[in-house]
Design a protein around this motif. Structure first.
Motif, PDB file in Angstrom:
ATOM      1  N   GLU A   3       0.808  -1.217   0.000  1.00  0.00           N
ATOM      2  CA  GLU A   3       0.000   0.000   0.000  1.00  0.00           C
ATOM      3  C   GLU A   3       0.843   1.269   0.000  1.00  0.00           C
ATOM      4  OE1 GLU A   3      -2.460  -0.325   3.423  1.00  0.00           O
ATOM      5  OE2 GLU A   3      -3.525  -2.115   2.714  1.00  0.00           O
ATOM      6  N   ALA A   4       2.032   1.204   0.595  1.00  0.00           N
ATOM      7  CA  ALA A   4       2.846   2.414   0.757  1.00  0.00           C
ATOM      8  C   ALA A   4       4.078   2.466  -0.134  1.00  0.00           C
ATOM      9  CB  ALA A   4       3.283   2.541   2.219  1.00  0.00           C
ATOM     10  N   CYS A   5       4.286   1.457  -0.989  1.00  0.00           N
ATOM     11  CA  CYS A   5       5.563   1.417  -1.716  1.00  0.00           C
ATOM     12  C   CYS A   5       5.671   2.485  -2.791  1.00  0.00           C
ATOM     13  CB  CYS A   5       5.825   0.027  -2.297  1.00  0.00           C
ATOM     14  SG  CYS A   5       4.937  -0.355  -3.818  1.00  0.00           S
ATOM     15  N   GLY A   6       4.533   2.943  -3.330  1.00  0.00           N
ATOM     16  CA  GLY A   6       4.551   4.037  -4.294  1.00  0.00           C
ATOM     17  C   GLY A   6       5.043   3.669  -5.680  1.00  0.00           C
ATOM     18  N   ASN A   7       5.163   2.370  -5.958  1.00  0.00           N
ATOM     19  CA  ASN A   7       5.643   1.917  -7.261  1.00  0.00           C
ATOM     20  C   ASN A   7       4.561   1.061  -7.906  1.00  0.00           C
ATOM     21  OD1 ASN A   7       6.925   0.101  -9.238  1.00  0.00           O
ATOM     22  ND2 ASN A   7       8.853   0.999  -8.551  1.00  0.00           N
ATOM     23  N   ALA A   8       3.897   1.616  -8.915  1.00  0.00           N
ATOM     24  CA  ALA A   8       2.749   0.937  -9.511  1.00  0.00           C
ATOM     25  C   ALA A   8       3.131  -0.391 -10.159  1.00  0.00           C
ATOM     26  CB  ALA A   8       2.079   1.845 -10.545  1.00  0.00           C
ATOM     27  N   SER A   9       4.296  -0.448 -10.796  1.00  0.00           N
ATOM     28  CA  SER A   9       4.729  -1.681 -11.454  1.00  0.00           C
ATOM     29  C   SER A   9       4.999  -2.779 -10.431  1.00  0.00           C
ATOM     30  CB  SER A   9       5.980  -1.440 -12.292  1.00  0.00           C
ATOM     31  OG  SER A   9       5.716  -0.540 -13.341  1.00  0.00           O
ATOM     32  N   LEU A  10       5.673  -2.403  -9.348  1.00  0.00           N
ATOM     33  CA  LEU A  10       5.963  -3.376  -8.293  1.00  0.00           C
ATOM     34  C   LEU A  10       4.686  -3.815  -7.593  1.00  0.00           C
ATOM     35  CD1 LEU A  10       8.117  -4.948  -6.795  1.00  0.00           C
ATOM     36  CD2 LEU A  10       8.507  -2.955  -5.337  1.00  0.00           C
ATOM     37  N   ALA A  11       3.774  -2.889  -7.377  1.00  0.00           N
ATOM     38  CA  ALA A  11       2.499  -3.233  -6.755  1.00  0.00           C
ATOM     39  C   ALA A  11       1.715  -4.215  -7.622  1.00  0.00           C
ATOM     40  CB  ALA A  11       1.674  -1.974  -6.505  1.00  0.00           C
ATOM     41  N   ALA A  12       1.741  -4.001  -8.945  1.00  0.00           N
ATOM     42  CA  ALA A  12       1.050  -4.919  -9.856  1.00  0.00           C
ATOM     43  C   ALA A  12       1.682  -6.301  -9.809  1.00  0.00           C
ATOM     44  CB  ALA A  12       1.070  -4.355 -11.274  1.00  0.00           C
ATOM     45  N   LEU A  13       3.021  -6.362  -9.761  1.00  0.00           N
ATOM     46  CA  LEU A  13       3.716  -7.643  -9.646  1.00  0.00           C
ATOM     47  C   LEU A  13       3.293  -8.360  -8.359  1.00  0.00           C
ATOM     48  CD1 LEU A  13       5.955  -9.698 -10.438  1.00  0.00           C
ATOM     49  CD2 LEU A  13       7.543  -8.260  -9.140  1.00  0.00           C
ATOM     50  N   CYS A  14       3.241  -7.615  -7.271  1.00  0.00           N
ATOM     51  CA  CYS A  14       2.841  -8.214  -5.990  1.00  0.00           C
ATOM     52  C   CYS A  14       1.415  -8.755  -6.050  1.00  0.00           C
ATOM     53  CB  CYS A  14       2.954  -7.178  -4.874  1.00  0.00           C
ATOM     54  SG  CYS A  14       4.650  -6.706  -4.493  1.00  0.00           S
ATOM     55  N   ARG A  15       0.520  -7.987  -6.635  1.00  0.00           N
ATOM     56  CA  ARG A  15      -0.880  -8.435  -6.717  1.00  0.00           C
ATOM     57  C   ARG A  15      -1.005  -9.719  -7.525  1.00  0.00           C
ATOM     58  NH1 ARG A  15      -1.887  -2.798  -6.935  1.00  0.00           N
ATOM     59  NH2 ARG A  15      -1.812  -2.820  -9.217  1.00  0.00           N
ATOM     60  N   SER A  16      -0.174  -9.870  -8.528  1.00  0.00           N
ATOM     61  CA  SER A  16      -0.300 -11.038  -9.408  1.00  0.00           C
ATOM     62  C   SER A  16       0.413 -12.280  -8.880  1.00  0.00           C
ATOM     63  CB  SER A  16       0.238 -10.697 -10.810  1.00  0.00           C
ATOM     64  OG  SER A  16       1.636 -10.475 -10.775  1.00  0.00           O
TER      65      SER A  16
END
Length: 217
Positions: A147-160
């Motif tokens: 939630e706080a990482c601020g990196n959309a690409s990394l957040a998408a990787l985590c979600r997947s």
């Protein structure tokens, strides 16, 4: 020329995502058990939708590691094994070391307090030998950092990837393969780094929690 309408495709995507979320939640909370066969007709009756969004949702869940599919043979909930556990656990460490490094400096004070409270809870339950409970909530625990990482690409990787990887930790051999006495000191270091707002120390601690080889600060 008139622009073709894309509304039907958008509606179909939304329906697929809704179905995917419902099946995912049923897997993660144990309603659908590891190894359980998934029959299209049963899913249609349960979810009240057609076969197409169900098959699309199952394909996405298979890509994330929650579903196993063999054409013309079976579609079933994945069944974690102890042989997969360490690889999955260390992969989470590789991913979330970077997430933590980005997140720690960005935490608002409410977020920082929430994460510290979560770490206190994980430490307390691990001390009592309740690693299985922690593993069952793994995906939610990891999401707090994203939630706080601020990196959309990394957040998408985590979600997947996180759901499937965290699901692989749900094996009886977890306490044997990831001993509490090894992990607990590193969790304390992670908590201290979060409180100190030290992203490098937090990254190293998260990696050590996940049994990655030590590296110099």
């Amino acid at each position: 020329m008139p622009v073709p309408s894309t509304q039907p495709a958008a509606e179909r995507k939304l329906l697929r995502d809704t179905v995917q979320d419902k099946i995912r939640d049923a897997i993660m909370d144990g309603t659908l058990e590891p190894g359980e066969r998934l029959n299209d007709d049963d899913l249609i009756a349960w979810l009240g939708v057609s076969r197409t969004p169900i098959r699309e949702a199952l394909a996405e869940l298979a890509r994330s590691g929650l579903i196993e599919m063999a054409p013309n043979r079976y579609t079933r909930v994945a069944a974690p094994t102890k042989d997969e556990l360490l690889d999955a656990y260390r992969t989470l460490g590789v991913i979330y070391g970077g997430v933590v490094r980005l997140a720690v400096p960005r935490f608002t004070e409410p977020q920082r307090k929430k994460v510290v409270k979560m770490l206190d809870d994980v430490i307390a339950r691990s001390t009592k030998g309740k690693q299985d409970e922690v593993a069952r909530e793994g995906a939610s625990i990891y999401s707090m950092w994203v939630e706080a990482c601020g990196n959309a690409s990394l957040a998408a990787l985590c979600r997947s990837t996180t759901d499937g990887l965290a699901f692989k930790l749900r094996v009886p051999e977890l306490p044997e393969l990831i001993p509490a006495d090894t992990v607990l000191p590193e969790l304390e270091k992670l908590k201290a780094a979060v409180l100190a707002k030290d992203p490098i120390a937090a990254e190293l601690a998260m990696e050590a929690v996940h049994l990655l080889p030590a590296r110099e600060h």
